[in-house]
Design a protein around this motif. Structure first.
Motif, mmCIF file in Angstrom:
data_model
loop_
_atom_site.group_PDB
_atom_site.id
_atom_site.type_symbol
_atom_site.label_atom_id
_atom_site.label_comp_id
_atom_site.label_asym_id
_atom_site.label_seq_id
_atom_site.Cartn_x
_atom_site.Cartn_y
_atom_site.Cartn_z
ATOM 1 N N SER A 184 -66.788 -27.678 41.106
ATOM 2 C CA SER A 184 -65.780 -28.636 41.605
ATOM 3 C C SER A 184 -64.741 -27.929 42.444
ATOM 4 O O SER A 184 -64.294 -28.444 43.491
ATOM 5 N N ASP B 112 -66.060 -34.557 42.597
ATOM 6 C CA ASP B 112 -65.789 -35.115 41.292
ATOM 7 C C ASP B 112 -66.692 -34.457 40.257
ATOM 8 O O ASP B 112 -67.913 -34.398 40.413
ATOM 9 N N GLN C 120 -67.492 -35.531 37.330
ATOM 10 C CA GLN C 120 -68.377 -36.481 36.656
ATOM 11 C C GLN C 120 -69.662 -36.674 37.438
ATOM 12 O O GLN C 120 -70.742 -36.758 36.866
ATOM 13 N N ALA C 121 -69.582 -36.734 38.780
ATOM 14 C CA ALA C 121 -70.791 -36.891 39.586
ATOM 15 C C ALA C 121 -71.666 -35.655 39.497
ATOM 16 O O ALA C 121 -72.905 -35.751 39.435
ATOM 17 N N HIS D 95 -71.794 -33.607 36.949
ATOM 18 C CA HIS D 95 -72.391 -33.587 35.603
ATOM 19 C C HIS D 95 -73.607 -34.506 35.544
ATOM 20 O O HIS D 95 -74.632 -34.177 34.961
ATOM 21 N N SER D 96 -73.517 -35.702 36.131
ATOM 22 C CA SER D 96 -74.655 -36.635 36.132
ATOM 23 C C SER D 96 -75.828 -36.072 36.918
ATOM 24 O O SER D 96 -76.993 -36.304 36.572
ATOM 25 N N GLY E 289 -77.588 -34.809 33.781
ATOM 26 C CA GLY E 289 -77.744 -36.204 33.423
ATOM 27 C C GLY E 289 -79.077 -36.526 32.757
ATOM 28 O O GLY E 289 -79.924 -35.656 32.514
#
Length: 398
Positions: free
Chosen positions: A356, A362, A364-365, A367-368, A372
């Motif tokens: 990041s 982001d 979260q994106a 991580h997915s 994911g």
């Protein structure tokens, strides 16, 4: 529009020719073993036909000695059941038991009860440990047989002294009876014993081998003389040939099973084969240990290996494993680029913050994308591949 090309398929099932090539060695071995067993059975069945049968003129029959006894006024009668043998016991009768070991324990006990005080003579031919201790109490069979077949009398028994050397070598016996005559010794153990009755004129003769009764051995050594004297002491001779069809075998549940009918040598042989098979299985069993690298006979391009593994994943619908392999490889390549060690490349708490900060994306994106869930279909798997490639290009961009 053109039809999509289909991947060639190759069958992994072995062909009939391959199966035959692999199994023909085993099949040949089985055929040879069966042929050998049949040949051995045929040879034994012809060579021992009518063994110790006074009606048989075969080499191992006993018709010659029966004929000589008839010429001397001794009648010979063959019986095959325990009841007939017990009824024939008497002071003027010699009862010959051809194969005492074929009798069950109960039959041996009942036969001894009938002959113990009959006043006649009982002759036991090659009685082993299972029978001699019941039919002739006080006599024990030695586990080792005599080394030679022709032995000298070496006793005071008149019949043995008149006959001289004879082919009595076989099972050897010891006895606790002090009044017994021990003849034809082999290493101090007798191969012929005469045990008199405790009261009366009867006796029991235990002979270690049947050779003196065979047609083809009767004219050798003093065999004929010894056989005629042992069997001709009474005017009647009852020749008992135990039979498996005797109904007395099943009296009071005294039934012999298949294992009881097998010679002890076969049982010990089967045990040895079982132990050998177990040792062979341990020797050839798969060892679980570290993998050993092996040099391939040919060089295979990485693209072919990747394509082959992809086909296997596709055939097994293993999208989860394919996605996990893609994500793991991407994380391993990205970690050094953002200053993370390879050992921590698969730890989200360490890798994602570094990415990041490097990309200003982001978390979260990321991580997915990198950690994911597996894709639900092939289209999602292809989209994941494209996104991972784009991410790696973006990180590598100066």
């Amino acid at each position: 529009m053109t039809a999509p090309a289909t991947l060639p398929t190759t069958s992994t099932a072995p062909t009939v020719r391959q199966v035959w090539t692999r199994a023909r060695g085993i099949a040949l071995a089985v055929v040879l073993i069966l042929a050998g067993a049949v040949a051995m059975a045929a040879v034994r069945s012809t060579a021992r036909h009518g063994e110790l049968d006074p009606r048989s003129a075969d080499p191992y029959g006993s018709r010659a000695v029966a004929q000589l006894l008839t010429d001397r006024g001794v009648s010979t009668r063959v019986v095959t059941t325990l009841g007939e043998a017990r009824a024939a016991a008497g002071p003027d009768t010699t009862l010959l038991v051809a194969v005492p070991d074929l009798l069950t324990n109960r039959q041996q006990t009942r036969l001894h009860q009938a002959t113990a005080a009959s006043g006649g003579r009982t002759v036991l031919i090659a009685a082993g440990s299972p029978s001699v201790e019941r039919l002739a109490p006080g006599v024990t069979a030695d586990p080792a047989t005599s080394a030679g077949s022709t032995l000298a009398p070496a006793c005071t028994l008149p019949e043995a002294r008149r006959a001289g050397s004879a082919d009595t070598g076989g099972i050897r016996y010891t006895t606790t009876r002090l009044d017994a005559d021990s003849c034809y010794p082999s290493e101090r153990l007798a191969t012929l014993l005469r045990v008199p009755e405790a009261s009366g004129d009867g006796d029991t003769v235990v002979l270690g081998a049947p050779d003196i009764l065979f047609n083809d051995r009767l004219d050798e050594q003093g065999n004929a003389s010894l056989a005629l004297q042992l069997l001709g002491s009474r005017p009647h001779l009852v020749w008992y040939l135990p039979s498996l069809s005797d109904t007395s075998v099943t009296d009071n549940g005294d039934r012999r099973n298949f294992l009881d009918l097998l010679p002890s040598g076969w049982l010990w042989g089967a045990l040895q084969l079982f132990i050998a098979a177990a040792l062979a299985a341990v020797w050839r069993a798969r060892r679980f240990g570290p993998l050993v690298p092996e040099r391939l006979p040919v060089a295979i391009r990485a693209s072919e290996t990747t394509e082959g593994r992809a086909r296997l994943y596709r055939k097994a619908d293993a999208r989860d494993r394919a996605a996990a392999a893609l994500r793991s490889t991407t994380r391993t390549r990205l970690a050094p680029l953002v200053g993370v060690s390879v050992t921590q490349a698969h730890t989200p708490e360490t890798l994602l913050p570094a990415l990041s900060a490097h990309l200003s994306r982001d978390g979260q994106a990321l991580h997915s994308l990198l950690f994911g869930p597996p894709p639900g279909d092939d289209a999602a798997l292809i989209a994941l591949t494209d996104q991972l490639d784009a991410l790696e290009r973006e990180v590598r961009r100066p």
